[in-house]
Scaffold this motif. Structure first.
Motif, PDB file in Angstrom:
ATOM      1  N   LEU A 249      71.753 -76.572 -79.929  1.00  0.00           N
ATOM      2  CA  LEU A 249      70.313 -76.806 -79.895  1.00  0.00           C
ATOM      3  C   LEU A 249      69.623 -75.855 -78.924  1.00  0.00           C
ATOM      4  CD1 LEU A 249      69.736 -80.648 -80.071  1.00  0.00           C
ATOM      5  CD2 LEU A 249      68.549 -78.916 -81.385  1.00  0.00           C
ATOM      6  N   HIS A 250      70.184 -75.716 -77.737  1.00  0.00           N
ATOM      7  CA  HIS A 250      69.597 -74.812 -76.745  1.00  0.00           C
ATOM      8  C   HIS A 250      69.580 -73.372 -77.269  1.00  0.00           C
ATOM      9  CE1 HIS A 250      69.921 -77.549 -73.012  1.00  0.00           C
ATOM     10  NE2 HIS A 250      68.662 -77.230 -73.180  1.00  0.00           N
ATOM     11  N   SER A 251      70.657 -72.949 -77.900  1.00  0.00           N
ATOM     12  CA  SER A 251      70.731 -71.583 -78.426  1.00  0.00           C
ATOM     13  C   SER A 251      69.707 -71.370 -79.531  1.00  0.00           C
ATOM     14  CB  SER A 251      72.138 -71.294 -78.947  1.00  0.00           C
ATOM     15  OG  SER A 251      73.086 -71.364 -77.909  1.00  0.00           O
ATOM     16  N   ALA A 252      69.583 -72.360 -80.431  1.00  0.00           N
ATOM     17  CA  ALA A 252      68.606 -72.253 -81.515  1.00  0.00           C
ATOM     18  C   ALA A 252      67.189 -72.221 -80.963  1.00  0.00           C
ATOM     19  CB  ALA A 252      68.775 -73.423 -82.486  1.00  0.00           C
ATOM     20  N   LEU A 253      66.925 -73.015 -79.930  1.00  0.00           N
ATOM     21  CA  LEU A 253      65.600 -73.044 -79.312  1.00  0.00           C
ATOM     22  C   LEU A 253      65.283 -71.698 -78.660  1.00  0.00           C
ATOM     23  CD1 LEU A 253      63.227 -74.998 -78.739  1.00  0.00           C
ATOM     24  CD2 LEU A 253      64.334 -75.527 -76.551  1.00  0.00           C
ATOM     25  N   LEU A 254      66.282 -71.128 -77.990  1.00  0.00           N
ATOM     26  CA  LEU A 254      66.087 -69.823 -77.351  1.00  0.00           C
ATOM     27  C   LEU A 254      65.773 -68.754 -78.386  1.00  0.00           C
ATOM     28  CD1 LEU A 254      66.284 -68.233 -74.654  1.00  0.00           C
ATOM     29  CD2 LEU A 254      68.686 -67.800 -75.223  1.00  0.00           C
ATOM     30  N   ARG A 255      66.548 -68.732 -79.485  1.00  0.00           N
ATOM     31  CA  ARG A 255      66.310 -67.732 -80.534  1.00  0.00           C
ATOM     32  C   ARG A 255      64.924 -67.907 -81.161  1.00  0.00           C
ATOM     33  NH1 ARG A 255      71.622 -69.143 -81.881  1.00  0.00           N
ATOM     34  NH2 ARG A 255      70.858 -70.414 -83.625  1.00  0.00           N
ATOM     35  N   HIS A 256      64.512 -69.156 -81.345  1.00  0.00           N
ATOM     36  CA  HIS A 256      63.217 -69.424 -81.967  1.00  0.00           C
ATOM     37  C   HIS A 256      62.078 -68.876 -81.107  1.00  0.00           C
ATOM     38  CE1 HIS A 256      60.481 -71.447 -84.714  1.00  0.00           C
ATOM     39  NE2 HIS A 256      59.852 -71.992 -83.677  1.00  0.00           N
ATOM     40  N   PHE A 257      62.141 -69.112 -79.816  1.00  0.00           N
ATOM     41  CA  PHE A 257      61.070 -68.635 -78.940  1.00  0.00           C
ATOM     42  C   PHE A 257      61.124 -67.125 -78.736  1.00  0.00           C
ATOM     43  CE2 PHE A 257      59.973 -72.956 -78.190  1.00  0.00           C
ATOM     44  CZ  PHE A 257      58.636 -72.909 -77.781  1.00  0.00           C
ATOM     45  N   GLY A 259      61.841 -65.179 -81.203  1.00  0.00           N
ATOM     46  CA  GLY A 259      61.142 -64.759 -82.412  1.00  0.00           C
ATOM     47  C   GLY A 259      59.641 -64.944 -82.290  1.00  0.00           C
ATOM     48  N   LEU A 260      59.237 -66.074 -81.692  1.00  0.00           N
ATOM     49  CA  LEU A 260      57.808 -66.317 -81.473  1.00  0.00           C
ATOM     50  C   LEU A 260      57.207 -65.245 -80.552  1.00  0.00           C
ATOM     51  CD1 LEU A 260      57.522 -70.196 -80.964  1.00  0.00           C
ATOM     52  CD2 LEU A 260      56.755 -68.866 -82.938  1.00  0.00           C
ATOM     53  N   GLN A 261      57.985 -64.814 -79.574  1.00  0.00           N
ATOM     54  CA  GLN A 261      57.503 -63.793 -78.644  1.00  0.00           C
ATOM     55  C   GLN A 261      57.209 -62.478 -79.370  1.00  0.00           C
ATOM     56  OE1 GLN A 261      60.215 -62.328 -75.519  1.00  0.00           O
ATOM     57  NE2 GLN A 261      58.590 -62.785 -74.049  1.00  0.00           N
ATOM     58  N   ILE A 262      58.099 -62.112 -80.283  1.00  0.00           N
ATOM     59  CA  ILE A 262      57.897 -60.879 -81.055  1.00  0.00           C
ATOM     60  C   ILE A 262      56.647 -61.005 -81.931  1.00  0.00           C
ATOM     61  CG2 ILE A 262      58.849 -59.437 -82.900  1.00  0.00           C
ATOM     62  CD1 ILE A 262      61.642 -60.132 -81.767  1.00  0.00           C
ATOM     63  N   ARG A 280      55.821 -61.795 -92.280  1.00  0.00           N
ATOM     64  CA  ARG A 280      56.801 -60.720 -92.071  1.00  0.00           C
ATOM     65  C   ARG A 280      58.139 -61.255 -91.566  1.00  0.00           C
ATOM     66  NH1 ARG A 280      52.265 -57.349 -90.762  1.00  0.00           N
ATOM     67  NH2 ARG A 280      52.230 -58.048 -88.597  1.00  0.00           N
ATOM     68  N   ARG A 281      58.087 -62.404 -90.919  1.00  0.00           N
ATOM     69  CA  ARG A 281      59.321 -63.040 -90.420  1.00  0.00           C
ATOM     70  C   ARG A 281      60.120 -63.667 -91.560  1.00  0.00           C
ATOM     71  NH1 ARG A 281      62.141 -62.892 -85.512  1.00  0.00           N
ATOM     72  NH2 ARG A 281      63.270 -64.846 -85.246  1.00  0.00           N
ATOM     73  N   PRO A 289      54.747 -73.748 -92.320  1.00  0.00           N
ATOM     74  CA  PRO A 289      53.639 -74.400 -91.603  1.00  0.00           C
ATOM     75  C   PRO A 289      53.930 -74.609 -90.118  1.00  0.00           C
ATOM     76  CG  PRO A 289      54.049 -75.492 -93.701  1.00  0.00           C
ATOM     77  CD  PRO A 289      55.187 -74.554 -93.484  1.00  0.00           C
ATOM     78  N   ALA A 290      55.179 -74.967 -89.795  1.00  0.00           N
ATOM     79  CA  ALA A 290      55.545 -75.185 -88.391  1.00  0.00           C
ATOM     80  C   ALA A 290      55.507 -73.870 -87.616  1.00  0.00           C
ATOM     81  CB  ALA A 290      56.931 -75.819 -88.292  1.00  0.00           C
ATOM     82  N   PHE A 291      55.970 -72.774 -88.243  1.00  0.00           N
ATOM     83  CA  PHE A 291      55.903 -71.455 -87.608  1.00  0.00           C
ATOM     84  C   PHE A 291      54.459 -71.088 -87.293  1.00  0.00           C
ATOM     85  CE2 PHE A 291      60.281 -70.842 -88.368  1.00  0.00           C
ATOM     86  CZ  PHE A 291      60.686 -69.639 -87.820  1.00  0.00           C
ATOM     87  N   GLU A 292      53.586 -71.289 -88.261  1.00  0.00           N
ATOM     88  CA  GLU A 292      52.187 -70.917 -88.066  1.00  0.00           C
ATOM     89  C   GLU A 292      51.525 -71.785 -87.001  1.00  0.00           C
ATOM     90  OE1 GLU A 292      50.322 -71.049 -91.880  1.00  0.00           O
ATOM     91  OE2 GLU A 292      51.245 -69.175 -92.576  1.00  0.00           O
ATOM     92  N   ALA A 293      51.857 -73.073 -86.983  1.00  0.00           N
ATOM     93  CA  ALA A 293      51.293 -73.972 -85.975  1.00  0.00           C
ATOM     94  C   ALA A 293      51.738 -73.560 -84.577  1.00  0.00           C
ATOM     95  CB  ALA A 293      51.706 -75.417 -86.261  1.00  0.00           C
ATOM     96  N   ALA A 294      53.025 -73.228 -84.436  1.00  0.00           N
ATOM     97  CA  ALA A 294      53.542 -72.831 -83.133  1.00  0.00           C
ATOM     98  C   ALA A 294      52.952 -71.503 -82.680  1.00  0.00           C
ATOM     99  CB  ALA A 294      55.068 -72.743 -83.184  1.00  0.00           C
ATOM    100  N   LEU A 295      52.936 -70.536 -83.587  1.00  0.00           N
ATOM    101  CA  LEU A 295      52.432 -69.214 -83.229  1.00  0.00           C
ATOM    102  C   LEU A 295      50.948 -69.264 -82.890  1.00  0.00           C
ATOM    103  CD1 LEU A 295      53.138 -66.249 -82.895  1.00  0.00           C
ATOM    104  CD2 LEU A 295      52.631 -65.909 -85.319  1.00  0.00           C
TER     105      LEU A 295
END
Length: 348
Positions: A249-257, A259-262, A280-281, A289-295
């Motif tokens: 979970l921690h690794s997936a969370l790190l990778r997700h953020f 990606g959000l940073q990029i 583009r991702r 929808p979750a990606f767009e909400a977070a970004l």
């Protein structure tokens, strides 16, 4: 030194040496630790159905009252025979480590003490005291490798009088392994479904054994990053029940953020829209929808702070393995609350 390598544990359990009445089982897979501790318990000679012969203690409680461990270890069984003391949830507690050192040096004559712990480092006091003790044995328990997983599958198939073809076995292996008890439960469920068929097919595996862990990890990460605070408790419980390790979970969370940073850089510095950056991702359509909400909620500065927080929590969970689940819950909850706050502020 009284210890076994990970690959030697199964052989030791098949013919246990009873000259080691204090047994420590540790590792990142709580299901495997628990299952092997159960094997040691069954082979101890104690009557597991007799509440006067078997007692289970919590390591946190023993840290506050370590005398209880000595009392239980030195108590004679009411009707004779051997006693079993099973300690669960052990970690880096000093009192338990010191007590184990005393018990390993002067073991109680009529008791077996089985201790279940998380992933202890070589420098952990509890592990060191067991490995040094003349009457103690340390057994490392690591996540299922292919051979161990096949052995467990074969055990369950043999008990159900079933066979499995090569393609079905490969498909089954891909869906198992995060937690020994959870994996065994999935195989038992599959055997029950195929009872009377003779051979399990790939279709049977795909029908019954779902790879829910990966889907739930994504759903949990999305809920945290997009501020869906109310969804988190149930999702986390589902992951823990399926045996998902906290580091996944921690690794997936790190990778997700990361990606959000990029993507956020593309928005803030490149002038891209949130929708085009997400497109583009190329996330799965269910996650879009979750990606767009977070970004849309997180700023570049906030993402950078969160990445530092995640990295710090990953390091802390490795140092304090007994608290890994608590740390993981806190990380996800705090991030989700922050995301909800950012989304609310963005609507004003």
């Amino acid at each position: 030194m009284a210890q076994k390598k990970a690959g030697e544990v199964e052989a030791f359990l098949s013919r246990p040496d009873t000259s080691f009445p204090v047994v420590l089982l540790y590792g990142p897979d709580p299901g495997l630790v628990s299952e092997r501790a159960g094997t040691v318990a069954r082979l101890s000679g104690a009557d597991l159905a007799d509440p006067f012969s078997t007692v289970t203690l919590n390591a946190d409680e023993l840290e506050r009252d370590i005398g209880r461990l000595f009392d239980e270890a030195r108590t004679l069984s009411l009707f004779g025979g051997r006693r079993l003391i099973r300690v669960r949830g052990a970690g880096n507690g000093k009192n338990l480590a010191d007590a184990v050192a005393d018990l390993a040096a002067d073991p109680p004559p009529g008791a077996t003490i089985v201790i279940e712990a998380g992933d202890l480092k070589k420098t952990a006091a509890l592990r060191q005291q067991v490995e040094r003790g003349r009457a103690a044995m340390a057994l490392p328990c690591y996540q299922d490798e292919a051979r161990a997983l096949d052995k467990m599958i074969d055990e369950e198939l043999s008990a159900a009088n079933l066979t499995i073809d090569r393609h079905a076995r490969e498909a089954l292996r891909e869906r198992l392994g995060a937690n020994r008890l959870a994996s065994r439960g999935e195989v038992q469920k599959l055997c029950l479904y195929a009872l009377g068929k003779g051979q399990i097919t790939e279709d049977d595996v795909e029908t019954i054994v779902g790879d829910v862990s990966a889907d739930t990890v994504d759903e949990t990460i999305d809920a945290a990053a997009s501020g869906e605070v109310k969804k988190l408790p149930e999702l986390i419980e589902r992951l823990l029940a399926s045996g998902t390790a906290t580091f996944q979970l921690h690794s997936a969370l790190l990778r997700h953020f990361q990606g959000l940073q990029i993507m956020r850089s593309e928005v803030e510095e490149g002038g891209a829209t949130v929708a085009s950056a997400v497109e583009r991702r190329r996330p799965h359509f269910r996650r879009k929808p979750a990606f767009e909400a977070a970004l849309g909620a997180w700023t570049g500065e906030a993402i950078a702070r969160t990445l530092q927080r995640i990295e710090a929590d990953i390091l802390l969970s490795r140092r304090e393995s007994a608290l890994a689940v608590t740390i993981m819950r806190r990380t996800l909850t705090d991030i989700s609350v922050e995301a909800a706050r950012l989304r609310t502020r963005g609507r004003r």
